[in-house]
Design a protein around this motif. Structure first.
Motif, mmCIF file in Angstrom:
data_model
loop_
_atom_site.group_PDB
_atom_site.id
_atom_site.type_symbol
_atom_site.label_atom_id
_atom_site.label_comp_id
_atom_site.label_asym_id
_atom_site.label_seq_id
_atom_site.Cartn_x
_atom_site.Cartn_y
_atom_site.Cartn_z
ATOM 1 N N SER A 56 9.694 6.151 -9.434
ATOM 2 C CA SER A 56 9.941 4.858 -8.798
ATOM 3 C C SER A 56 9.003 3.791 -9.337
ATOM 4 O O SER A 56 7.956 4.091 -9.935
ATOM 5 C CB SER A 56 9.775 4.955 -7.277
ATOM 6 O OG SER A 56 8.430 5.242 -6.934
ATOM 7 N N HIS A 57 9.405 2.570 -9.112
ATOM 8 C CA HIS A 57 8.611 1.390 -9.479
ATOM 9 C C HIS A 57 8.803 0.346 -8.388
ATOM 10 O O HIS A 57 9.929 0.124 -7.912
ATOM 11 C CB HIS A 57 9.074 0.817 -10.821
ATOM 12 C CG HIS A 57 8.597 -0.587 -11.074
ATOM 13 N ND1 HIS A 57 7.387 -0.865 -11.656
ATOM 14 C CD2 HIS A 57 9.157 -1.793 -10.786
ATOM 15 C CE1 HIS A 57 7.218 -2.177 -11.738
ATOM 16 N NE2 HIS A 57 8.290 -2.767 -11.216
ATOM 17 N N SER A 58 7.735 -0.280 -7.977
ATOM 18 C CA SER A 58 7.848 -1.426 -7.075
ATOM 19 C C SER A 58 6.796 -2.450 -7.466
ATOM 20 O O SER A 58 5.690 -2.101 -7.888
ATOM 21 C CB SER A 58 7.668 -1.013 -5.604
ATOM 22 O OG SER A 58 6.370 -0.528 -5.361
ATOM 23 N N SER A 59 7.148 -3.709 -7.366
ATOM 24 C CA SER A 59 6.225 -4.781 -7.737
ATOM 25 C C SER A 59 6.530 -6.010 -6.903
ATOM 26 O O SER A 59 7.662 -6.213 -6.449
ATOM 27 C CB SER A 59 6.335 -5.111 -9.229
ATOM 28 O OG SER A 59 7.636 -5.568 -9.543
ATOM 29 N N VAL A 60 5.506 -6.807 -6.706
ATOM 30 C CA VAL A 60 5.665 -8.058 -5.976
ATOM 31 C C VAL A 60 4.793 -9.114 -6.642
ATOM 32 O O VAL A 60 3.712 -8.821 -7.162
ATOM 33 C CB VAL A 60 5.289 -7.895 -4.485
ATOM 34 C CG1 VAL A 60 3.789 -7.684 -4.315
ATOM 35 C CG2 VAL A 60 5.745 -9.091 -3.658
ATOM 36 N N ASP A 61 5.305 -10.316 -6.665
ATOM 37 C CA ASP A 61 4.595 -11.462 -7.230
ATOM 38 C C ASP A 61 4.613 -12.560 -6.181
ATOM 39 O O ASP A 61 5.676 -13.085 -5.848
ATOM 40 C CB ASP A 61 5.281 -11.916 -8.512
ATOM 41 C CG ASP A 61 4.521 -13.042 -9.217
ATOM 42 O OD1 ASP A 61 3.473 -13.466 -8.689
ATOM 43 O OD2 ASP A 61 4.981 -13.495 -10.270
ATOM 44 N N LYS A 62 3.438 -12.871 -5.615
ATOM 45 C CA LYS A 62 3.356 -13.863 -4.547
ATOM 46 C C LYS A 62 2.550 -15.063 -5.012
ATOM 47 O O LYS A 62 1.493 -14.930 -5.641
ATOM 48 C CB LYS A 62 2.690 -13.278 -3.297
ATOM 49 C CG LYS A 62 2.661 -14.264 -2.118
ATOM 50 C CD LYS A 62 1.923 -13.717 -0.914
ATOM 51 C CE LYS A 62 0.430 -13.860 -1.046
ATOM 52 N NZ LYS A 62 -0.295 -13.579 0.213
ATOM 53 N N LYS A 63 3.076 -16.243 -4.689
ATOM 54 C CA LYS A 63 2.377 -17.486 -4.984
ATOM 55 C C LYS A 63 2.344 -18.348 -3.730
ATOM 56 O O LYS A 63 3.353 -18.486 -3.033
ATOM 57 C CB LYS A 63 3.072 -18.239 -6.121
ATOM 58 C CG LYS A 63 3.080 -17.491 -7.450
ATOM 59 C CD LYS A 63 3.786 -18.285 -8.541
ATOM 60 C CE LYS A 63 3.779 -17.524 -9.850
ATOM 61 N NZ LYS A 63 4.484 -18.259 -10.932
ATOM 62 N N VAL A 64 1.196 -18.908 -3.475
ATOM 63 C CA VAL A 64 1.021 -19.806 -2.334
ATOM 64 C C VAL A 64 0.646 -21.186 -2.848
ATOM 65 O O VAL A 64 -0.196 -21.316 -3.748
ATOM 66 C CB VAL A 64 -0.061 -19.282 -1.361
ATOM 67 C CG1 VAL A 64 -0.290 -20.279 -0.226
ATOM 68 C CG2 VAL A 64 0.335 -17.927 -0.801
ATOM 69 N N TRP A 65 1.280 -22.199 -2.297
ATOM 70 C CA TRP A 65 0.967 -23.596 -2.632
ATOM 71 C C TRP A 65 0.761 -24.307 -1.299
ATOM 72 O O TRP A 65 1.706 -24.627 -0.598
ATOM 73 C CB TRP A 65 2.119 -24.218 -3.411
ATOM 74 C CG TRP A 65 1.801 -25.480 -4.153
ATOM 75 C CD1 TRP A 65 1.259 -25.595 -5.382
ATOM 76 C CD2 TRP A 65 2.036 -26.821 -3.701
ATOM 77 N NE1 TRP A 65 1.144 -26.918 -5.741
ATOM 78 C CE2 TRP A 65 1.607 -27.690 -4.721
ATOM 79 C CE3 TRP A 65 2.564 -27.363 -2.526
ATOM 80 C CZ2 TRP A 65 1.696 -29.080 -4.606
ATOM 81 C CZ3 TRP A 65 2.647 -28.743 -2.407
ATOM 82 C CH2 TRP A 65 2.217 -29.589 -3.445
ATOM 83 N N SER A 66 -0.509 -24.469 -0.928
ATOM 84 C CA SER A 66 -0.836 -24.997 0.400
ATOM 85 C C SER A 66 -1.569 -26.331 0.253
ATOM 86 O O SER A 66 -2.686 -26.391 -0.268
ATOM 87 C CB SER A 66 -1.707 -23.994 1.157
ATOM 88 O OG SER A 66 -2.032 -24.469 2.439
ATOM 89 N N LEU A 67 -0.933 -27.378 0.720
ATOM 90 C CA LEU A 67 -1.421 -28.748 0.536
ATOM 91 C C LEU A 67 -1.941 -29.322 1.844
ATOM 92 O O LEU A 67 -1.285 -29.237 2.881
ATOM 93 C CB LEU A 67 -0.275 -29.619 0.008
ATOM 94 C CG LEU A 67 -0.484 -31.140 0.019
ATOM 95 C CD1 LEU A 67 -1.605 -31.537 -0.942
ATOM 96 C CD2 LEU A 67 0.806 -31.855 -0.332
ATOM 97 N N GLU A 68 -3.133 -29.904 1.768
ATOM 98 C CA GLU A 68 -3.682 -30.696 2.871
ATOM 99 C C GLU A 68 -3.762 -32.148 2.422
ATOM 100 O O GLU A 68 -4.311 -32.429 1.352
ATOM 101 C CB GLU A 68 -5.081 -30.201 3.259
ATOM 102 C CG GLU A 68 -5.138 -28.753 3.697
ATOM 103 C CD GLU A 68 -6.567 -28.286 3.961
ATOM 104 O OE1 GLU A 68 -7.496 -29.123 3.830
ATOM 105 O OE2 GLU A 68 -6.755 -27.102 4.279
ATOM 106 N N SER A 69 -3.224 -33.054 3.220
ATOM 107 C CA SER A 69 -3.287 -34.480 2.901
ATOM 108 C C SER A 69 -3.929 -35.214 4.072
ATOM 109 O O SER A 69 -3.496 -35.077 5.217
ATOM 110 C CB SER A 69 -1.885 -35.036 2.638
ATOM 111 O OG SER A 69 -1.943 -36.418 2.382
#
Length: 925
Positions: free
Chosen positions: A364-377
């Protein structure tokens, strides 16, 4: 010897297709008995009962009558109703699951028996990533056996897809659902309604030797929140007798979870001796959040607290009401996007060499790619400290745990008054000051107009397993199995953040703030729920995309990103041998297994050591550390059938939980502080501990089960875990002889540093009991056919001490966990209401920079309800296959509440999610 003869009840269940652990002879005999068929939710109950009944281990199970028909819209909610399990909500959705008082980090999660990657910084799986629509069931192993390919002190949670060759006939089905929140749009650009859709297809070909299952799902799910949040509660006065609100950050949140997934299963049985299954899962997950609110500093702000206005709670010394004059606030227009792509593939083949020997290969193979883009203004009335209009702001804490109500005088919805830019001096950065040529001036550290967090996580896991099973002609051991497996996992996290400054800012020519341009204005958002009225609402994401802000990496001067960035590679080689028991003791059938699992783990972790060079900048040295350890994990599971309905089970096992990856990495940061710490050291070293060992425990389980009906059972269980090795906060002194103080360029007199990290130590016990009952009311009278109740209660206690002998509360532990489901299903009509309840516990939430923070979370009781009608089952032949449903989630609008300390008035978080309504329609061709 005399073998166990299945009862008529068991045979009926076999013939109904809900018993999987039976002999061929029993299956042939079952054809001769009359079967009472149940469908829908009741069929799921029967299948779950029989999974529990015929398992060698102590398990809990949920099953779907058909693909895409698990009892809840969220797989985490379904799991959380099982005895001894509880869920923690994340942004209003059940996500993290604890088992018998242990947090999600202490249990393993598998998909079709294979360990899975996670989108978190650690090992704990967030279950809202997985669509319930594609699952055929979930089994929770509370006691392990040697052949389970995952390790966890709490247990193993296995999610399963359908096996198409087990389906009697072709299935083509479409499910749709409309979803609506009880709140109107809290943000003008938010969502309060969404849609879900599932297409599923299952069929068999080539004389039932080839089976195919396909499920495609799409979901746009809204969630909204009114949130009170406190920064903290500083103390003052003699012996810190009194405490006051330090600051608050209330806001309204509008989230939309978008998730598209595809599941495919190909099952082949080209001969009686060979079977093969290939399964694949793809999930594209995106959670978008719009957050608007006002940060209000009190004790740590510019305002002066009026002594005459302060009201004290005499019992606790807490200031429950006060007014501050000359206060300036930060108006926030934030946006966050959390996206992940998950891929999982698996291939399993079994070959019967002869009538007694079976070989198995699983890859088996499992993979995950997570990206977070969190903006404070940020926006306010003037840049930095002491500029722009100040406000007079009061607060009063309400009864209960709902936080405080505010009073104010300024109009925060006025675009001419509230402008974009940093209104308080929170943006200290030497690199930021250097970029704009600001040194010892009144604008130093006043250049941060926003912030951008952009952490990423990549997780990949590849596994290979070879096993064999030999049947024996033995009066005690029915078969022996063994095998070897290899797992290689690599997880990378990169943490980065960026200071945002208005693009047209220049020193000293243009040091002001920006009036929000018309094209970004969205009107206002209401903060009436905390008394702050309306505030300006603008599209901060579009402003960043259009270049309205310049960016500067925070990692240039702040070492936190170094200790949050790391790579961990883990290679696990395992071997097991297991004897499966089928015997008689005193003419009573005894089954189960006894085995041992050997696990060798090799760790390689890479990171960096950050140090200050003396000019505000950082320098980095690569860090690469290897570690390895091995464990022998024996296990025993015994099941004694007292008679045809009553069973006593016993389990004993040695178990382990691997260290959290954000605690075992090789990244470090060294910082020289002007004030010495409690140990008298100015140097401080923070980071991971690559030599951290797994947590270890020895568990005992004893349970009694009574299967008094095809649809009903009662069980009582006792469990005990002796914690042999655990992980706690620790520190050690290190000598940094020869290392210069970056602020002076000279070696300080005191070169000793305090290194803070996680270390192994301590010990303790966890014990408890579980009671579970599934009761169909037709046992009382035929007129009650279709009515039933499912109820469970779990009590958990602990006695754990850290390495210093101090009391320690395990994360995730609620002393009481309860669940209740009352249902009716007959003549096509379905009605169900469910409750899950847990007492107070320590849980983890995201803190600054998406770092996990442990907080005290108050207990909660959550009620859901479903109504449905199947037209075909109701006798409408022309509408065969059509069904409709209505669900209401969080009926009582139960909030999520976290405290700061022991004082119930000192609320850290009060999150009100309202209710969620779902109207569904499905058609089975």
């Amino acid at each position: 010897m005399s073998m166990f003869k299945p009862s008529m009840l068991t045979l009926a269940l076999v013939a109904a297709g809900v018993v999987s652990h039976t002999t061929f002879a029993a299956e042939e005999t079952a054809k001769k008995v009359e079967v009472i068929e149940v469908k829908g939710f009741r069929a799921s109950v029967v299948e779950s009962i029989n999974t529990k009944r015929f398992s060698s281990e102590v398990v809990e199970s949920i099953s779907a009558e058909d693909i895409g028909k698990l009892p809840d819209s969220s797989i985490a909610e379904s799991i959380a109703r099982l005895p001894g399990l509880a869920a923690q909500r994340l942004d209003g959705r059940a996500s993290k699951v604890s088992v018998r008082g242990f947090s999600e980090d202490e249990s393993a999660t598998t998909f079709n028996g294979r360990e899975q990657v996670s989108i978190s910084d650690n090992r704990g799986v967030e279950f809202d990533l997985y669509p319930s629509e594609i699952m055929s069931g979930v089994t929770v192993y509370k006691t392990p056996s040697a052949n389970l390919e995952a390790e966890g002190i709490a247990g193993v949670i296995d999610m399963q897809t359908i096996k198409p060759l087990s389906v009697d006939e072709r299935v083509v089905q479409i499910n749709t659902m409309y979803e609506k929140t009880s709140f109107d749009k809290l943000n003008p650009d938010g969502d309060d309604a969404g849609l879900r859709g599932t297409f599923s297809y299952v069929d068999k070909f080539a004389d039932d030797s080839v089976g195919v299952a396909l499920a495609l799902t799409t979901m746009t799910s809204p969630n909204q929140e009114k949130r009170w949040n406190a920064w903290g509660y500083p103390t003052f006065g003699d012996d810190d007798k009194y405490s006051i609100l330090g600051g608050a950050k209330p806001f309204v949140r509008s989230s939309t979870l978008e998730r598209d997934s595809a599941m495919f299963v190909l099952e082949m049985a080209p001969s009686d001796n060979l079977s093969m299954v290939f399964d694949a899962l793809y999930v594209d997950f995106k959670d978008k959040k719009i957050l608007r609110g006002i940060e209000i500093p009190f004790a740590w702000g510019q305002g002066t607290i009026s002594e005459q206005s302060a009201v004290f709670d005499e019992a606790s010394g807490f200031v429950t009401s006060a007014i501050t004059e000359g206060q300036r606030v930060v108006v926030r227009n934030d946006y966050e996007e959390r996206g992940a792509e998950l891929s999982a593939f698996g291939f399993n083949t079994k070959y019967n060499v002869n009538d007694s020997l079976t070989l198995e290969l699983d890859a088996s193979h499992s993979s995950v790619d997570k990206k977070v883009w969190s903006l404070e203004s940020y926006s306010g009335t003037g840049r930095g400290d002491n500029r722009g209009a100040a406000d007079t702001i009061g607060y009063t804490f309400n009864g209960g745990n709902t936080g405080a109500q505010f009073s104010h005088q300024l109009d925060y919805s006025d675009y001419d008054l509230i402008k974009v830019g940093g209104p308080l001096s929170w943006g200290g950065s030497a690199a930021l000051n250097d970029k704009y040529g600001v040194s010892e001036t009144e604008y130093k550290n006043q250049l941060q107009d926003g912030f951008l967090n952009t952490p990423t996580v990549e997780d990949e896991l590849n596994t290979l397993k070879l096993a064999a099973k030999q049947a024996l002609d033995n009066e005690f051991i029915s078969s022996v199995e063994g095998g070897v497996s290899y797992r290689k996992r690599e997880k990378n996290k990169v943490s980065e953040g960026y200071f945002l400054t208005l693009s047209d800012f220049s020193y000293p020519d243009n040091t002001g703030m920006m009036v929000v341009p018309e094209q970004y204005r969205l009107g206002t958002a209401s903060l009436d729920f905390i008394g702050m009225g309306d505030m300006i609402a603008y599209d901060s994401k579009a402003m960043v995309a259009d270049g309205q802000f310049s960016q500067l990496a925070e990692s240039l001067t702040k070492p936190d990103h170094t200790t949050k960035s790391w790579r961990v590679e883990e290679q696990v080689t395992a071997a097991f041998v297991q004897a499966n028991i089928n015997a008689e003791i005193a003419n009573l059938p005894l089954s189960g297994n006894v085995g041992v699992r050997y696990v060798k783990t090799k760790i390689n972790t890479q990171g960096a050591i950050a140090r200050n060079t003396g000019n505000g900048q950082l320098a980095f040295t690569p860090s690469d550390v290897e570690n390895d350890y091995s464990h022998v994990l024996p296990s025993l599971n015994l099941s004694l059938a007292i008679d045809e309905t009553q069973t006593v089970r016993f389990g004993a096992a040695k178990t382990l939980s691997r260290p959290r990856m954000d605690e075992m990495h090789a990244s470090l940061a060294r910082e020289y502080k002007q004030q010495p710490d409690d140990n008298g050291n100015n140097w401080e070293i923070t980071g991971g501990n690559p030599n951290l060992a797994p947590k270890e425990a020895t568990g005992l389980d004893l349970s009694y089960e009574n299967y008094f009906s095809a649809e009903g059972y009662f069980s009582a269980a006792l469990f005990h875990k002796e914690l042999d090795v655990w992980t706690f906060d620790g520190s050690v002194e290190e000598d940094l002889a020869g290392v210069v103080n970056p602020s002076t360029g000279e070696v300080p007199e005191n070169t000793t540093a305090t290194r803070k990290y996680k270390e192994n130590g301590g010990s303790g016990d966890l014990w408890g009991y579980e009671l579970a009952l599934t009761l169909p009311f037709n046992l009382f009278h035929d007129t009650l056919e279709g009515f039933g109740i499912i109820v469970s209660h779990t009590g958990v206690k602990q006695d754990v001490k850290d390495q210093y002998g101090k009391e320690y509360k395990l994360p995730g532990l609620s002393e009481k966990i309860q669940s209740l489901t009352v249902y009716y299903e007959n003549h096509g009509f379905q009605a169900r209401t469910s409750m899950r309840k847990r007492s107070d516990f320590k849980g983890e939430i995201n803190g600054v920079g998406f770092t996990g923070v442990q907080v005290d979370i108050m207990g909660e009781t959550i009620w859901d309800a479903q109504l449905g009608y199947d037209f075909g089952e109701g006798g409408f032949n022309s509408l065969e296959g059509l069904a409709v449903s209505l669900q209401v989630q969080n009926i009582t609008e139960e909030p999520f509440t976290a405290l700061s300390g022991d004082n119930a008035l000192q609320v850290r978080d009060y999150q009100d999610y309202g209710r969620t309504y779902m109207l569904g329609l499905s058609y089975k061709f």
